[in-house]
Design an enzyme around this catalytic site. Structure first.
Site, mmCIF file in Angstrom:
data_model
loop_
_atom_site.group_PDB
_atom_site.id
_atom_site.type_symbol
_atom_site.label_atom_id
_atom_site.label_comp_id
_atom_site.label_asym_id
_atom_site.label_seq_id
_atom_site.Cartn_x
_atom_site.Cartn_y
_atom_site.Cartn_z
ATOM 1 N N LYS A 27 -9.062 -1.501 5.554
ATOM 2 C CA LYS A 27 -9.339 -2.000 4.201
ATOM 3 C C LYS A 27 -8.146 -2.859 3.480
ATOM 4 O O LYS A 27 -8.597 -3.921 3.047
ATOM 5 C CB LYS A 27 -9.245 -0.714 3.247
ATOM 6 C CG LYS A 27 -10.670 0.226 3.411
ATOM 7 C CD LYS A 27 -10.595 1.680 2.534
ATOM 8 C CE LYS A 27 -9.558 2.296 3.336
ATOM 9 N NZ LYS A 27 -9.580 3.862 2.766
ATOM 10 N N ASP A 64 -15.510 2.536 7.301
ATOM 11 C CA ASP A 64 -14.796 3.421 6.855
ATOM 12 C C ASP A 64 -15.318 4.173 5.915
ATOM 13 O O ASP A 64 -14.927 5.714 5.921
ATOM 14 C CB ASP A 64 -13.325 2.784 6.300
ATOM 15 C CG ASP A 64 -12.582 3.753 5.716
ATOM 16 O OD1 ASP A 64 -11.889 4.598 6.613
ATOM 17 O OD2 ASP A 64 -12.183 3.723 4.391
ATOM 18 N N SER A 113 -8.141 3.622 8.961
ATOM 19 C CA SER A 113 -8.820 3.609 7.762
ATOM 20 C C SER A 113 -8.005 2.851 6.850
ATOM 21 O O SER A 113 -8.615 2.036 6.184
ATOM 22 C CB SER A 113 -8.961 5.381 7.345
ATOM 23 O OG SER A 113 -9.089 5.347 5.902
ATOM 24 N N HIS A 122 0.856 -1.104 0.136
ATOM 25 C CA HIS A 122 -0.173 0.007 -0.064
ATOM 26 C C HIS A 122 0.863 1.132 -0.069
ATOM 27 O O HIS A 122 1.959 1.273 0.791
ATOM 28 C CB HIS A 122 -0.837 0.085 1.265
ATOM 29 C CG HIS A 122 -1.788 1.096 1.339
ATOM 30 N ND1 HIS A 122 -2.981 1.680 0.564
ATOM 31 C CD2 HIS A 122 -1.600 2.511 1.956
ATOM 32 C CE1 HIS A 122 -3.563 2.601 0.916
ATOM 33 N NE2 HIS A 122 -2.636 3.401 1.705
ATOM 34 N N ARG A 138 -15.261 12.572 8.106
ATOM 35 C CA ARG A 138 -13.978 13.240 8.254
ATOM 36 C C ARG A 138 -13.690 14.382 7.133
ATOM 37 O O ARG A 138 -12.998 15.403 7.444
ATOM 38 C CB ARG A 138 -12.842 12.173 8.406
ATOM 39 C CG ARG A 138 -12.842 11.342 9.471
ATOM 40 C CD ARG A 138 -12.140 10.107 9.345
ATOM 41 N NE ARG A 138 -10.513 10.573 8.923
ATOM 42 C CZ ARG A 138 -9.793 9.702 8.442
ATOM 43 N NH1 ARG A 138 -9.916 8.574 7.795
ATOM 44 N NH2 ARG A 138 -8.317 10.160 8.260
HETATM 45 N N1 URA Z 1 -6.309 7.068 2.783
HETATM 46 C C1 URA Z 1 -7.174 6.383 3.355
HETATM 47 O O1 URA Z 1 -7.635 5.260 2.872
HETATM 48 N N2 URA Z 1 -7.624 6.715 4.615
HETATM 49 C C2 URA Z 1 -7.040 7.690 5.256
HETATM 50 O O2 URA Z 1 -7.495 8.092 6.202
HETATM 51 C C3 URA Z 1 -6.356 8.488 4.496
HETATM 52 C C4 URA Z 1 -5.667 8.221 3.339
#
Ligand code: URA
Length: 441
Positions: A187, A161, A183, A82, A168
Site C-alpha cells: 500500500k 491486500d 500488506s 508509516h 487473514r
Molecule cells: N497493517 C496492515 O496494513 N497490514 C497488516 O497486515 C498489519 C497491519
C-alpha cells in the site's frame, strides 16, 4: 499450475517461485483462487514463513495488483512515513506539513482506526468540513498546491491486500511478518515514493507488544522497502504509554495544531520529538539535505518559523476543512457539551506500568473510536493523560481527564482507565527511551 500445487509446496516448507507467488496474487485478485484455497495458502505461509526473496516478490505482486500512482510531474522528491500504530499516535498530522514545508512532497495514503488505535483519516475528520474522500485528480491537485495531501486507500490501490487482509482476519493469520510486510509495503509503495520513514512501535499499546518481534518486523520492512527501490529506515519506538497527552480524535488534532503553533504543553514533548526525528529522516532519505544533522536543523527551522503551520492551513483549506482551527485550536474542542471526569490514582506511589491499549479500548468503547468498521465516531470523546511512567503521585492525584457524554460513560471508561495504571512502591522505574533503536538498510 494449480492452486493446490502451490499450497502443497508451501505446506511442505518450500520457497515459492516468483511465478507461483504471482499466480497466487493474480488469482486472488481475479477470483480464480477460491477463498478457501487462498486461506489455506495463507495458513501455510503463516506456519512455514517466507524468505526475503519471496517477501519481496509477494510485496511487488500485491503492489502491482492495482494502480501505482505516478507523481513524476511534481518536481520534488516524494516521501512518506508509516506507523504500525499505537495509542495517542498522532505524528502524521505534524509530519506531513513539516516535511512538505521542507521541500518534500508527501502523498499520504492513510487508514481508519479500529480497536484501541486511532486512524489519521478519522482524526482529520474531526476538523469541521475536512474531506479525506478525494478522487485521484483532487489528491494530485492538493499535493501540488500544498506539498502534502491526505486520503484513504481506494479500491484501485493494492486490491489484493484488501481481499487477503479480510481472509487473514477471518482465519487468524494476521500476525505473521511476511504477510504484514507485504500488506503494509504494497500500500505504501503504491504512492510512488522515493523515501519512507517507518515508526515501528512496541509495548503495551502496540500492535506488536514484544520488542524482539517488533524489531524483526522493522528489519523486514526496511529490507523490503530498500530492495523495492525506496530508501527506507525504521525507528523502533516505545508504546508503553500513550504518546503525548491526548487520546481521542479532536483532542489529538488539538495537540498537533498546538505543536505546529509552537505552543505545546510539556507533556506533548514525545509527539514533537518523534515527529521531528521522523521528518528529518524523510528529508535526509529524500536527498533534500545531505546529512541527518542538516535535515534536523531544517525541520526545526520550519517548525519554529511557522512554515509548517502555514502548510497545514493550506491543506485544511484545500481539503474543505475550517482553517480557523490553525489560529484558534480550541475551536476543535466542544468542552462545554462534555462531561470532564477526573480519573484519580487510588493510592500514593509511582506509576510503574501503563496498559496503553486498555486506555485506547476505554475511549473507543464509549464511542471515541471504532469496535467495528462501520461504527460512527464521536470525535469529542477522549482522554488527556497527566501521569506518565515513573511519576510520583499522591492518592487522589489525577491520572488524567476523561471527556465523555454522561455519567455512565464516565464510570465505565473511567474505571477501565484507572485499572490500566499500576501505581506501586517502586521508585526506580527505568526511564522511558522513546526511540529504542534505528534500523537502516
Ligand atoms: N497493517 C496492515 O496494513 N497490514 C497488516 O497486515 C498489519 C497491519
Amino acid at each position: 499450475m494449480r492452486p493446490q500445487d502451490v499450497i502443497r509446496r508451501k505446506r511442505e516448507g518450500d520457497a515459492l517461485s516468483a511465478e507461483e507467488i504471482e499466480f497466487f496474487v493474480q488469482g486472488v485478485t481475479s477470483g480464480e483462487f477460491t477463498d478457501y484455497q487462498a486461506a489455506a495458502l495463507l495458513m501455510a505461509i503463516y506456519c512455514r514463513g517466507m524468505d526475503e526473496t519471496e517477501q519481496r516478490t509477494l510485496t511487488e505482486a500485491m503492489l502491482h495488483s492495482g494502480d501505482v500512482l505516478d507523481f513524476s510531474d511534481i518536481p520534488l522528491p516524494k516521501a512518506d512515513k508509516h506507523s504500525t500504530g499505537g495509542v495517542g499516535d498522532k505524528t502524521s498530522l505534524v509530519i506531513a506539513p513539516l516535511a512538505a514545508s521542507c521541500g518534500v512532497a508527501v502523498p499520504m495514503i492513510s487508514g481508519r482506526g479500529l480497536g484501541h488505535t486511532g486512524g489519521t483519516l478519522d482524526k482529520l475528520e474531526a476538523i469541521e468540513g475536512y474531506r479525506v474522500k478525494l478522487t485521484l485528480a483532487e489528491f494530485r491537485r492538493v499535493l501540488k498546491l500544498c506539498g502534502f495531501a491526505m486520503m484513504g486507500q481506494t479500491a484501485e490501490i493494492a486490491p489484493a491486500d484488501r481481499k487477503l487482509y479480510a481472509l487473514r482476519d477471518a482465519t487468524a493469520t494476521i500476525e505473521t511478518i511476511p504477510l504484514i510486510v507485504a500488506s503494509i509495503m504494497s500500500k505504501k509503495l503504491a504512492a510512488g515514493l522515493n523515501a519512507l520513514a517507518l515508526d515501528v512501535k512496541t509495548g503495551t499499546g502496540a500492535f506488536m507488544r514484544e520488542e524482539s518481534r517488533a524489531r524483526e518486523l522493522a528489519h523486514a520492512l526496511v529490507a523490503i522497502g530498500n530492495s523495492c527501490g525506496v530508501r527506507t529506515e525504521a525507528l523502533l519506538t516505545d508504546m508503553n504509554q500513550p504518546l503525548g497527552r491526548a487520546v481521542g480524535h479532536a483532542l489529538e488534532v488539538h495537540e498537533c495544531v498546538e505543536i505546529l503553533r509552537g505552543e505545546s504543553h510539556a507533556g506533548a514533548a514525545p509527539v514533537l520529538n518523534l515527529s521531528v526525528e521522523l521528518t528529518a529522516r524523510m528529508v535526509a532519505l529524500a536527498g533534500v539535505e545531505p546529512t541527518l544533522e542538516a535535515a534536523r536543523e531544517r525541520v526545526t527551522r520550519a517548525l519554529g518559523s511557522g512554515a509548517a503551520l502555514e502548510c497545514f492551513r493550506r491543506n485544511v483549506e484545500a481539503q474543505g476543512g475550517d482553517p480557523r482551527v490553525c489560529d484558534d485550536p480550541a475551536r476543535l474542542l466542544q468542552t462545554s457539551t462534555l462531561r470532564a471526569v477526573k480519573v484519580e490514582s487510588p493510592r500514593a506511589g509511582f506509576v510503574t506500568q501503563v496498559e496503553a491499549a486498555e486506555i485506547g479500548y476505554a475511549v473507543s468503547g464509549i464511542g471515541g473510536g471504532r469496535t467495528r468498521l462501520e461504527d460512527e465516531i464521536d470525535f469529542q470523546i477522549g482522554f488527556v493523560a497527566d501521569a506518565k511512567l515513573g511519576d510520583e503521585l499522591r492518592a487522589g492525584d489525577a491520572l488524567g481527564t476523561l471527556y465523555c457524554r454522561d455519567d455512565t460513560q464516565g464510570r465505565q471508561a473511567g474505571e477501565r482507565i484507572r485499572a490500566a495504571y499500576t501505581v506501586g512502591d517502586e521508585a526506580h522505574v527505568a526511564p522511558v527511551k522513546l526511540i529504542k533503536e534505528v534500523i537502516t538498510a
